[in-house]
Design an enzyme around this catalytic site. Sequence first.
Site, PDB file in Angstrom:
ATOM      1  CB  THR A  84      -2.767   4.093   0.993  1.00 53.85           C
ATOM      2  OG1 THR A  84      -3.256   5.253   0.080  1.00 53.85           O
ATOM      3  CG2 THR A  84      -3.862   2.911   1.144  1.00 53.85           C
ATOM      4  CG  LEU A 101      -1.996  -1.219   1.819  1.00 50.90           C
ATOM      5  CD1 LEU A 101      -2.533  -1.301   3.038  1.00 50.90           C
ATOM      6  CD2 LEU A 101      -3.017  -0.913   0.568  1.00 50.90           C
ATOM      7  CG  ASP A 102       0.050   4.327  -2.832  1.00 50.55           C
ATOM      8  OD1 ASP A 102       1.140   3.686  -3.004  1.00 50.55           O
ATOM      9  OD2 ASP A 102      -0.447   5.088  -3.480  1.00 50.55           O
ATOM     10  CG  MET A 103       4.358   6.179   4.031  1.00 48.39           C
ATOM     11  SD  MET A 103       6.202   7.815   3.679  1.00 48.39           S
ATOM     12  CE  MET A 103       5.438   8.927   3.520  1.00 48.39           C
ATOM     13  NE  ARG A 146      -1.760   9.579  -3.878  1.00 49.14           N
ATOM     14  CZ  ARG A 146      -0.475   9.058  -3.237  1.00 49.14           C
ATOM     15  NH1 ARG A 146       0.159   8.430  -2.634  1.00 49.14           N
ATOM     16  NH2 ARG A 146      -0.799  10.361  -3.184  1.00 49.14           N
TER      17      ARG A 146
END
Length: 539
Positions: A375, A371-373, A485
């Site tokens: 998120t 997961l993105d940092m 996003r």
Amino acid sequence: MFPPFPEDAAFAVCVQTVEQIRNGLVQVVRLSSRMPQPNRAVPHVTLGVLLCTAADLPASAGAVVLKTLSGVSHELRFSSPDHGDRSIFVPPVVFPDKIEQALSENDAKIHELTKKIELLSQSRKNSENPRHISETEKDLRSARKVLTTQSLARVQELYSFCCSDGVYRSLAALCRCHNNGALPPTGTGECCAPKLLHYAYGHGLIPFSMAEVRVPQDLLPCQSQMPSADAASNVEMPEKTVALFEPEKPLQAELPRCAQVPSSWAEMESILLQMADSPRPQATPCTSGNAVAKSFAGLATLPPCDERCGIVLPGILGLHILYRDEHLVVVNKQSGLLSVPGRGPQKQDCVVNRLRRLFPLCMEQPAVHRLDMETSGLMVLAFDAATHRALSQQFACGSVHKQYIALLDGVLAQKGIAQSGTMDLFFRLDIENRPHQIWDAVHGKHAVTEWKILGVHRYTGPDKAERNATRVLFTPHTGRTHQLRLASADPHGFDVPIIGDALYGTCAEGERLMLHAEMLCFTHPVTNKRMEFHCPADF
């Protein structure tokens, strides 16, 4: 809350300890000077056991055995100095005398207000003007609530916990991360699990099995055995936790141990069962999430409680564990934490390294996906290579089902966007502006995203200003970088960025990306059962 560590080995020691209490080798002693009402039952007490090893101990050295009771009103004591048991009885994080001192400032005022409220309540029943009395009673109750809240805050200011990374964090700091800063319930920090883990991490120990059971009511001291208020006030309380060993003495010679320490995950669930001189505990359904309760001889494991441990344990452990077995673990990643280590020493704090710190037997690279940092939400990680390979194949072939909740900065309906649908977009890395992704219909990777608008809400930013925001349920059918996003912010998508998106929108100071992975569904590689996890967003 799901038990963060395997339970079997520690549960066997719980069974043994209850037998020690029943046979008189170990005593449960009541310390609190606050006596229960004459006709009121003694509150239940939980026994907790944590088995640990240490990084500088050989596997043959055995396990360190920590035991404690919930709350601050009871403690475990050996009945004689020649007991032959080398377990450590872990004391409270904060001792009763410190708590009494914190409560004493408002105690008299609270009792005085309570008496007035009780008198007014009686008078109101016989009064010709009950409304006036009711309003006065309401004012008194409000005044009492202010005082009790102040007292609770003073008590909670005393609590500080040593976490898995060796850093001490206040209860307030843990609440900011995992309870949105709200004042936690009374007794937070006094359950078995936080006490045991605080003590273990404070002494450089590595936990590998933990279990809690309820102490049978007939083994608790009855009211006639409880000390008087004067006697209780004379109970000696140590000022701080006694060190496990003297600095000049070798650690291996001083730590109490069990029979052996696990050398593989397969051994985790069978270690020390022979120590309790009992058969393997039978697995029975448990009402807490996906946990499995172990039961034997009238005892059953209790998972850490959601209302208190659910606030402090994620901070102490560094991870919010939603499910764990010997093959895999599912966590709720917090916003702002990397999934995997990055380049440089400042980017080493991540889900992977926190997991490996908790479970040293874990494979070197357990992350199956990322997961993105910014998120938050559900991630599954593997403990072994075979599980990692099987889960990776599921992600590659698209059999893993994921859903995300996002809060978009505007009203989609005003742009003529349908209530639901599916979009096909093509993006690639902008090599001149990493890590941004840009639209490229020719060379871009195909990203398929299904959406459903859930409603429009009033969003309050860090500056307290309000604006309209649209809550959207995203179901990605591919796993492209920044897919959701871009689906939100790019003109080929909604052209409405997610709130807090610093890359494709704006992010105010103190604001987070409002994107959360709320559902994850996959097939367990070993049991072949379909597993589905849900974790609601906190926004």
